[in-house]
Design an enzyme around this catalytic site. Structure first.
Site, short mmCIF file in Angstrom:
data_model
loop_
_atom_site.label_atom_id
_atom_site.label_comp_id
_atom_site.label_asym_id
_atom_site.label_seq_id
_atom_site.Cartn_x
_atom_site.Cartn_y
_atom_site.Cartn_z
N HIS A 5 0.86 -1.19 0.00
CA HIS A 5 0.00 0.00 0.00
C HIS A 5 0.89 1.23 0.00
O HIS A 5 1.27 1.77 1.05
CB HIS A 5 -0.92 -0.01 1.22
CG HIS A 5 -2.02 1.00 1.13
ND1 HIS A 5 -3.35 0.64 1.09
CD2 HIS A 5 -2.01 2.35 1.07
CE1 HIS A 5 -4.11 1.73 1.01
NE2 HIS A 5 -3.29 2.79 1.00
N HIS A 7 1.45 4.91 -2.19
CA HIS A 7 0.99 5.86 -3.19
C HIS A 7 2.17 6.60 -3.82
O HIS A 7 3.02 7.16 -3.10
CB HIS A 7 0.03 6.87 -2.56
CG HIS A 7 -1.29 6.29 -2.18
ND1 HIS A 7 -2.37 6.27 -3.03
CD2 HIS A 7 -1.71 5.70 -1.03
CE1 HIS A 7 -3.40 5.71 -2.42
NE2 HIS A 7 -3.03 5.35 -1.20
N ASP A 9 2.27 9.51 -5.61
CA ASP A 9 2.32 10.96 -5.43
C ASP A 9 2.59 11.36 -3.99
O ASP A 9 3.09 12.46 -3.74
CB ASP A 9 1.04 11.63 -5.94
CG ASP A 9 -0.23 10.88 -5.58
OD1 ASP A 9 -0.14 9.83 -4.92
OD2 ASP A 9 -1.32 11.35 -5.96
N GLY A 164 -9.63 8.00 -2.30
CA GLY A 164 -10.30 9.29 -2.17
C GLY A 164 -11.03 9.42 -0.86
O GLY A 164 -10.82 8.65 0.08
N HIS A 191 -10.06 0.97 -0.68
CA HIS A 191 -9.81 1.72 0.54
C HIS A 191 -11.12 1.73 1.35
O HIS A 191 -12.15 2.21 0.86
CB HIS A 191 -9.46 3.18 0.23
CG HIS A 191 -8.02 3.43 -0.09
ND1 HIS A 191 -7.39 2.94 -1.22
CD2 HIS A 191 -7.08 4.15 0.57
CE1 HIS A 191 -6.15 3.35 -1.25
NE2 HIS A 191 -5.92 4.09 -0.17
N GLU A 194 -11.26 3.54 6.88
CA GLU A 194 -10.27 4.55 7.27
C GLU A 194 -11.00 5.79 7.77
O GLU A 194 -11.00 6.09 8.95
CB GLU A 194 -9.37 4.88 6.09
CG GLU A 194 -8.26 5.89 6.42
CD GLU A 194 -7.48 6.31 5.19
OE1 GLU A 194 -6.40 6.89 5.38
OE2 GLU A 194 -7.94 6.08 4.05
N ASP A 271 1.79 3.64 3.14
CA ASP A 271 0.77 4.53 2.59
C ASP A 271 1.43 5.62 1.76
O ASP A 271 1.40 5.59 0.54
CB ASP A 271 -0.11 5.12 3.70
CG ASP A 271 -1.44 5.66 3.17
OD1 ASP A 271 -1.76 5.39 2.00
OD2 ASP A 271 -2.15 6.32 3.93
#
Length: 334
Positions: A5, A7, A9, A164, A191, A194, A271
């Protein structure tokens, strides 16, 4: 040693952003890594997931060209290799990289090019996960993401995801997206659990998710925890990130040990390395110190990640052998 997991960016360093901005001809508000870094990292007073997600705006500005997308993936693979990892699944949302006219297909093609270059140069196996996005008018873009994932499946792409603002856009609203993924036989993650509660995880299970991104609030509902254990659906836990977004109120409330005791497969992940100011070794170390976990328990969590990666069995066996052989040394390395 396996990050499932992660990301793109949210994991580019300040130095990476400066290099990408120069490459793309993008003007940044700061011109040094030291002054740029505070704009990329959350502070201890981060209020919620919405505030956390604001840190993605700046990296996305430099990821709107094929050249910078390829370079970003390449640089991240280099960093992961240097950090001692042996495999990663890097996720990003192609639809967020179209501000300068790229198609989703061009975005993914560029990312795969960077992936392949990194794999070849650093002998580091990795794959991409394409994120669909939560939103009120994302159906067409999400459908396109799933279809592109199918085209690149096994050639750099291994799955799709739904990312998102989970609180604002409930999981069940995206059922058609994942019905399409199921028909096309594209594996998918969601996702969930959370920013929203255990009911979001329950919906993700009903939609057929193969893994749950975060899933931390599953602990609020024993029936959901039991379903995760029965179906052997892994949670992609992200300790530091979950504390920063207030998915859990304090370290001691993080239900890792509860999940382990109930037989839920769990994995440890970063993450967003830059936004959260962390790396995978730090995540394992923090969990070890917070919950007095044995090295064997942590190693078994790492083996669970290898078992649940979207990879062929022969690579999974190879990764497990590497983890078994090198885990203690990797964990203690500085």
């Amino acid at each position: 040693m396996v990050d499932l997991h992660l990301h793109l960016d949210g994991s580019l360093t300040a130095e990476d952003i400066l290099r990408l901005a120069e490459c793309a001809g993008v003007s940044l508000p700061c011109q040094t890594a030291d002054t740029l870094r505070p704009l990329l990292e959350v502070t201890p007073d981060c209020r919620d997931l919405g505030e956390y997600l604001e840190k993605f705006h700046l990296p996305l500005q430099v990821l709107q060209a094929e050249e910078t997308l390829a370079l970003a993936v390449y640089l991240l693979i280099k960093r992961l290799k240097n950090d001692g990892l042996c495999y990663a699944e890097i996720r990003f949302a192609p639809q967020l990289h179209q501000d300068c006219g790229l198609t989703q297909h061009q975005v993914v093609d560029a990312a795969v090019a960077g992936l392949n270059k990194g794999i070849a140069e650093f002998a580091f196996p990795a794959q991409l996960i394409l994120c669909c996005m939560r939103g009120s008018d994302n159906e067409a873009a999400n459908t396109e993401t799933v279809r592109i994932a199918k085209e690149f499946l096994g050639s750099g792409v291994c799955a799709v995801d739904l990312a998102g603002n989970e609180f604002a856009y409930p999981t069940e609203a995206f059922a058609e997206t994942f019905q399409l993924a199921s028909r096309l036989e594209v594996p998918y993650i969601i996702h969930a659990g959370e920013a929203a509660g255990a009911e979001s995880v329950q919906q993700a299970l009903l939609l057929g998710a193969k893994r749950i991104g975060h899933g931390i609030r599953s602990a609020e509902n024993p029936a959901v925890v039991a379903a995760l254990a029965e179906k052997k659906i892994p949670l992609e836990l992200c300790f530091t990130s979950n504390l920063q977004t207030k998915a859990v109120a304090k370290e001691e409330a993080f239900p890792l040990c509860h999940f382990l005791a109930q037989g839920v497969p769990v994995t440890v992940n970063t993450d967003n390395m830059t936004v959260s100011g962390t790396n995978l070794r730090r995540e394992y170390t923090l969990l070890q110190e917070t919950f007095s976990l044995s090295a064997d328990t942590l190693k078994n969590i790492a083996l669970t990640a290898a078992s649940n990666a979207f990879i062929p069995e022969d690579l999974a066996k190879k990764l497990k052998a590497q983890i078994t052989q090198r885990f203690s040394q990797w964990l203690s390395a500085q």
